[in-house]
Design a protein around this motif. Structure first.
Motif, short mmCIF file in Angstrom:
data_model
loop_
_atom_site.label_atom_id
_atom_site.label_comp_id
_atom_site.label_asym_id
_atom_site.label_seq_id
_atom_site.Cartn_x
_atom_site.Cartn_y
_atom_site.Cartn_z
N ARG A 1 0.85 -1.10 0.03
CA ARG A 1 -0.12 0.02 -0.10
C ARG A 1 0.73 1.23 0.01
N LEU A 2 2.00 1.12 0.64
CA LEU A 2 2.89 2.36 0.88
C LEU A 2 3.47 2.52 -0.51
N ARG B 1 2.55 1.53 -3.49
CA ARG B 1 1.35 1.87 -4.47
C ARG B 1 1.24 3.57 -4.18
N GLU B 2 0.83 3.93 -3.19
CA GLU B 2 0.76 5.51 -2.85
C GLU B 2 1.77 6.23 -3.30
N PHE B 3 2.94 5.81 -2.97
CA PHE B 3 4.33 6.41 -3.31
C PHE B 3 4.36 6.65 -4.52
N CYS B 4 4.16 5.61 -5.60
CA CYS B 4 4.32 5.69 -7.15
C CYS B 4 3.01 6.66 -7.70
N GLN B 5 1.98 6.64 -6.95
CA GLN B 5 0.94 7.40 -7.44
C GLN B 5 1.24 8.90 -7.26
N TRP B 6 1.81 9.14 -6.17
CA TRP B 6 2.26 10.67 -5.96
C TRP B 6 3.52 11.08 -6.67
N ASN C 1 5.47 10.27 8.93
CA ASN C 1 4.94 9.90 7.70
C ASN C 1 5.42 10.42 6.41
#
Length: 315
Positions: free
Chosen positions: A131-132, A134-139, A255
């Motif tokens: 999840r981390l 995925r969120e990093f790549c999206q950002w 975070n």
């Protein structure tokens, strides 16, 4: 030591799935370029004869996880689709040694309750890091692509503040020939990545679905995120990319993670291996290979076959 007769027969079927250029490259590696096969069958014969053990052969990077999985499935050996490469190798060895009489791959833990609890814990941790990632790549890709002259501008600023001061970038690309660039320092790394979209007009579209994203973490807190995707300029798909990030949590900002290392590989469509799916590129690295990044070794870019950073070559 060598391969048993049954291992050799199984590996022959497995090797038949490989592309010819992959077989020739594998022969070069195993024989140290001392054998020059003139055909696929000669290459397969050399690979089988000169491999020290079946495990050594199957661990070779060019023997992809998917090839072993498809072989086992064809032979009727039932294994979980999410199995890692080293697990598939174990099951293949069991099958060839005659230990899988019912052709159902055995689990390693004989205590089902303990196994279930440990598996749930491990799965939860993997989900958290996935999840981390995925969120990093999206950002990251949304912010980077927003720097394109025709892109939708982001409220957040691109810059060296997102990187550690000693960050390292390895950038490998190829259309007609292979090229490698290396940069050290937040300012240089930030500017080189920025130039891809701002000056060379590229857009990177990550595949965050199954197979396109993998994440692992070290005991020391380095999170390794590997992602694959497609490279575009305007309405044209130029090829695929594979990018590996090393992330470390910022101790003074809650975070917040900063980028410690970046390996970027871009492969032009004309340099892609036969059978490569451009629509849904996937990560070929196994988790244990990604973990080499924080075991004191830098993960090498697998025999880079890549795109170009020069607009005249790309278009």
């Amino acid at each position: 030591m060598g391969l048993s007769e049954r291992e050799r027969a199984g590996c022959r079927v497995l090797l038949e799935q490989m592309a010819t250029d992959e077989l020739m490259a594998l022969t070069d590696t195993i024989t140290n370029r001392l054998v020059l096969p003139q055909s696929r069958q000669e290459a397969i014969h050399a690979i089988l004869v000169y491999s020290q053990s079946v495990e050594e052969l199957l661990k070779r990077r060019k023997v992809y996880r998917e090839i072993i999985f498809k072989y086992l499935a064809k032979e009727g050996v039932v294994v979980p689709p999410c199995s890692e490469k080293h697990q598939l190798i174990h099951h293949a060895k069991q099958y060839w040694s005659g230990q899988l009489t019912d052709r159902v791959a055995e689990t390693e833990d004989i205590n089902p309750n303990k196994q279930s609890y440990e598996q749930r814990q491990k799965q939860q941790e993997e989900n958290d890091w996935h999840r981390l990632g995925r969120e990093f790549c999206q950002w990251f890709f949304e912010l980077l692509n927003s720097q394109h002259p025709l892109g939708r501008q982001s409220k957040e600023q691109w810059g060296p503040q997102h990187f550690w001061e000693d960050v390292k970038l390895k950038f490998c690309y190829n259309t007609l020939e292979k090229n490698m660039e290396e940069y050290v320092g937040a300012e240089l790394v930030s500017l080189r990545l920025l130039s891809l979209v701002k000056e060379e007009y590229l857009l990177l579209n990550p595949n965050l679905g199954a197979g396109g994203l993998k994440c692992v973490i070290s005991p020391h807190g380095l999170v390794v995120v590997a992602v694959a995707g497609t490279v575009h300029r305007g309405s044209i798909c130029l090829g695929i990319f594979e990018q590996i990030f090393g992330l470390i949590r910022c101790p003074v900002s809650e975070n917040t993670w900063k980028i410690k290392l970046v390996n970027l590989k871009i492969v032009g469509e004309n340099a892609l291996e036969p059978g490569t799916q451009v629509q849904k590129p996937s990560i070929k690295y196994e988790s244990n290979e990604l973990q080499e990044l924080y075991d004191g070794k830098e993960l090498s870019l697998v025999e880079p076959q890549i795109l170009s950073n020069v607009r005249t070559e790309l278009g």
